[in-house]
Motif scaffolding. Structure first.
Motif, PDB file in Angstrom:
ATOM      1  N   LEU A   1       0.825  -1.214   0.000  1.00 30.03           N
ATOM      2  CA  LEU A   1       0.000   0.000   0.000  1.00 30.03           C
ATOM      3  C   LEU A   1       0.855   1.259   0.000  1.00 30.03           C
ATOM      4  O   LEU A   1       0.525   2.259  -0.642  1.00 30.03           O
ATOM      5  N   SER A   2       1.962   1.187   0.696  1.00 24.63           N
ATOM      6  CA  SER A   2       2.865   2.334   0.740  1.00 24.63           C
ATOM      7  C   SER A   2       3.430   2.633  -0.655  1.00 24.63           C
ATOM      8  O   SER A   2       3.530   3.795  -1.072  1.00 24.63           O
ATOM      9  N   LYS A   3       3.774   1.580  -1.400  1.00 26.78           N
ATOM     10  CA  LYS A   3       4.273   1.767  -2.782  1.00 26.78           C
ATOM     11  C   LYS A   3       3.172   2.344  -3.670  1.00 26.78           C
ATOM     12  O   LYS A   3       3.417   3.202  -4.518  1.00 26.78           O
ATOM     13  N   ILE A   4       1.944   1.856  -3.473  1.00 23.16           N
ATOM     14  CA  ILE A   4       0.819   2.363  -4.274  1.00 23.16           C
ATOM     15  C   ILE A   4       0.581   3.843  -3.967  1.00 23.16           C
ATOM     16  O   ILE A   4       0.393   4.663  -4.878  1.00 23.16           O
ATOM     17  N   GLN A   5       0.641   4.179  -2.688  1.00 21.10           N
ATOM     18  CA  GLN A   5       0.436   5.580  -2.308  1.00 21.10           C
ATOM     19  C   GLN A   5       1.524   6.466  -2.900  1.00 21.10           C
ATOM     20  O   GLN A   5       1.246   7.565  -3.372  1.00 21.10           O
ATOM     21  N   GLU A   6       2.763   5.967  -2.887  1.00 18.90           N
ATOM     22  CA  GLU A   6       3.864   6.738  -3.461  1.00 18.90           C
ATOM     23  C   GLU A   6       3.662   6.929  -4.968  1.00 18.90           C
ATOM     24  O   GLU A   6       3.863   8.022  -5.503  1.00 18.90           O
ATOM     25  N   ALA A   7       3.246   5.861  -5.653  1.00 22.77           N
ATOM     26  CA  ALA A   7       2.993   5.966  -7.094  1.00 22.77           C
ATOM     27  C   ALA A   7       1.885   6.980  -7.361  1.00 22.77           C
ATOM     28  O   ALA A   7       2.011   7.835  -8.247  1.00 22.77           O
ATOM     29  N   ARG A   8       0.819   6.898  -6.593  1.00 22.24           N
ATOM     30  CA  ARG A   8      -0.306   7.830  -6.800  1.00 22.24           C
ATOM     31  C   ARG A   8       0.108   9.269  -6.525  1.00 22.24           C
ATOM     32  O   ARG A   8      -0.333  10.187  -7.203  1.00 22.24           O
ATOM     33  N   ARG A   9       0.954   9.444  -5.532  1.00 25.28           N
ATOM     34  CA  ARG A   9       1.434  10.801  -5.230  1.00 25.28           C
ATOM     35  C   ARG A   9       2.219  11.341  -6.428  1.00 25.28           C
ATOM     36  O   ARG A   9       2.021  12.481  -6.869  1.00 25.28           O
ATOM     37  N   GLN A  10       3.077  10.493  -6.997  1.00 24.02           N
ATOM     38  CA  GLN A  10       3.863  10.931  -8.151  1.00 24.02           C
ATOM     39  C   GLN A  10       2.968  11.164  -9.372  1.00 24.02           C
ATOM     40  O   GLN A  10       3.189  12.103 -10.136  1.00 24.02           O
ATOM     41  N   VAL A  11       1.968  10.299  -9.560  1.00 26.19           N
ATOM     42  CA  VAL A  11       1.040  10.476 -10.692  1.00 26.19           C
ATOM     43  C   VAL A  11       0.292  11.802 -10.551  1.00 26.19           C
ATOM     44  O   VAL A  11       0.146  12.557 -11.519  1.00 26.19           O
ATOM     45  N   ASP A  12      -0.175  12.095  -9.348  1.00 24.24           N
ATOM     46  CA  ASP A  12      -0.883  13.365  -9.115  1.00 24.24           C
ATOM     47  C   ASP A  12       0.025  14.553  -9.452  1.00 24.24           C
ATOM     48  O   ASP A  12      -0.424  15.532 -10.041  1.00 24.24           O
ATOM     49  N   HIS A  13       1.285  14.442  -9.051  1.00 24.64           N
ATOM     50  CA  HIS A  13       2.239  15.526  -9.318  1.00 24.64           C
ATOM     51  C   HIS A  13       2.432  15.710 -10.821  1.00 24.64           C
ATOM     52  O   HIS A  13       2.387  16.837 -11.335  1.00 24.64           O
ATOM     53  N   VAL A  14       2.620  14.604 -11.529  1.00 24.44           N
ATOM     54  CA  VAL A  14       2.803  14.674 -12.995  1.00 24.44           C
ATOM     55  C   VAL A  14       1.549  15.253 -13.649  1.00 24.44           C
ATOM     56  O   VAL A  14       1.631  16.130 -14.511  1.00 24.44           O
ATOM     57  N   ASN A  15       0.385  14.792 -13.226  1.00 23.73           N
ATOM     58  CA  ASN A  15      -0.874  15.318 -13.789  1.00 23.73           C
ATOM     59  C   ASN A  15      -1.020  16.809 -13.546  1.00 23.73           C
ATOM     60  O   ASN A  15      -1.457  17.556 -14.420  1.00 23.73           O
ATOM     61  N   HIS A  16      -0.623  17.225 -12.360  1.00 23.33           N
ATOM     62  CA  HIS A  16      -0.691  18.649 -12.020  1.00 23.33           C
ATOM     63  C   HIS A  16       0.206  19.459 -12.961  1.00 23.33           C
ATOM     64  O   HIS A  16      -0.199  20.507 -13.486  1.00 23.33           O
ATOM     65  N   LEU A  17       1.413  18.959 -13.193  1.00 22.16           N
ATOM     66  CA  LEU A  17       2.353  19.668 -14.077  1.00 22.16           C
ATOM     67  C   LEU A  17       1.831  19.682 -15.512  1.00 22.16           C
ATOM     68  O   LEU A  17       1.923  20.704 -16.215  1.00 22.16           O
ATOM     69  N   ILE A  18       1.279  18.556 -15.970  1.00 24.89           N
ATOM     70  CA  ILE A  18       0.730  18.490 -17.336  1.00 24.89           C
ATOM     71  C   ILE A  18      -0.390  19.515 -17.480  1.00 24.89           C
ATOM     72  O   ILE A  18      -0.412  20.301 -18.434  1.00 24.89           O
ATOM     73  N   ASP A  19      -1.332  19.507 -16.534  1.00 27.41           N
ATOM     74  CA  ASP A  19      -2.481  20.416 -16.616  1.00 27.41           C
ATOM     75  C   ASP A  19      -2.045  21.877 -16.593  1.00 27.41           C
ATOM     76  O   ASP A  19      -2.680  22.733 -17.195  1.00 27.41           O
ATOM     77  N   HIS A  20      -0.962  22.144 -15.889  1.00 27.02           N
ATOM     78  CA  HIS A  20      -0.458  23.508 -15.807  1.00 27.02           C
ATOM     79  C   HIS A  20       0.122  23.958 -17.153  1.00 27.02           C
ATOM     80  O   HIS A  20       0.061  25.134 -17.501  1.00 27.02           O
ATOM     81  N   LEU A  21       0.681  23.010 -17.904  1.00 29.07           N
ATOM     82  CA  LEU A  21       1.360  23.367 -19.153  1.00 29.07           C
ATOM     83  C   LEU A  21       0.424  23.466 -20.350  1.00 29.07           C
ATOM     84  O   LEU A  21       0.546  24.369 -21.169  1.00 29.07           O
ATOM     85  N   SER A  22      -0.502  22.510 -20.467  1.00 26.64           N
ATOM     86  CA  SER A  22      -1.381  22.562 -21.637  1.00 26.64           C
ATOM     87  C   SER A  22      -2.572  21.629 -21.467  1.00 26.64           C
ATOM     88  O   SER A  22      -2.560  20.748 -20.594  1.00 26.64           O
ATOM     89  N   GLU A  23      -3.559  21.837 -22.322  1.00 28.04           N
ATOM     90  CA  GLU A  23      -4.684  20.906 -22.351  1.00 28.04           C
ATOM     91  C   GLU A  23      -4.234  19.675 -23.109  1.00 28.04           C
ATOM     92  O   GLU A  23      -3.623  19.788 -24.163  1.00 28.04           O
TER      93      GLU A  23
END
Ligand code: SF4
Length: 155
Positions: free
Chosen positions: A82-104
């Motif tokens: 679960l800890s690995k899954i949470q870490e992956a999700r945290r990183q995915v959220d971060h990447v998604n945030h950066l993508i959304d900030h840059l472009s649609e």
């Protein structure tokens, strides 16, 4: 993550898969070079569940990520997985945030494709560099902790 476009961008159908039935259940089956597949995020993935679980394709039935395999083998505890899954999700959220900030980007494409889309620009800003670094880190993490080598009897 194995259904929402984080780990995979497409799923190849196997010989036992009833493509017409799967299409009737909402999967958008495509054919390229004689191979049938559907893209992720999967349209049957709803609220972290598979809407067509009883009828899901062969690859979906047999796939176990590394965390699940380690759990089955007694090499990891549920808390560690679960800890690995949470870490992956945290990183995915971060990447998604950066993508959304840059472009649609096209939300019907997998994370890697959306990231590439966001990075397609003539002018590179520090945000682009930040996204590149975050995506590389995530890709390595997913490779080391979640993806498995394809079974040799599958196409
Ligand atoms: S069919 Fe079900 S198990 Fe397969 S990718 Fe779609 S949501 Fe996931």
């Amino acid at each position: 993550m194995c259904c929402d476009g984080t780990l995979f961008h497409s799923v190849l159908l196997q010989s036992g898969d009833p493509s017409r039935k799967l299409a009737s259940l909402g999967l958008k089956i495509k054919i390229k070079k004689g191979r049938s597949y559907f893209l992720q995020p999967c349209p049957a993935h709803e609220g972290n569940r598979c809407r067509i679980y009883e009828d899901r394709p062969v690859r979906c039935r047999i796939f176990n990520c590394q965390q699940l395999l380690r759990l089955f083998a007694g090499e990891a505890t549920e808390a560690q997985a679960l800890s690995k899954i949470q870490e992956a999700r945290r990183q995915v959220d971060h990447v998604n945030h950066l993508i959304d900030h840059l472009s649609e980007t096209n939300q019907k494409r997998g994370l890697t494709q959306r990231c590439a889309q966001a990075l397609q620009t003539d002018v590179k800003t520090p945000r682009h560099a930040e996204l590149e670094t975050a995506m590389k880190k995530l890709a390595l993490f997913l490779e080391n902790e979640f993806r498995v080598k394809p079974e040799t009897n599958l196409v």
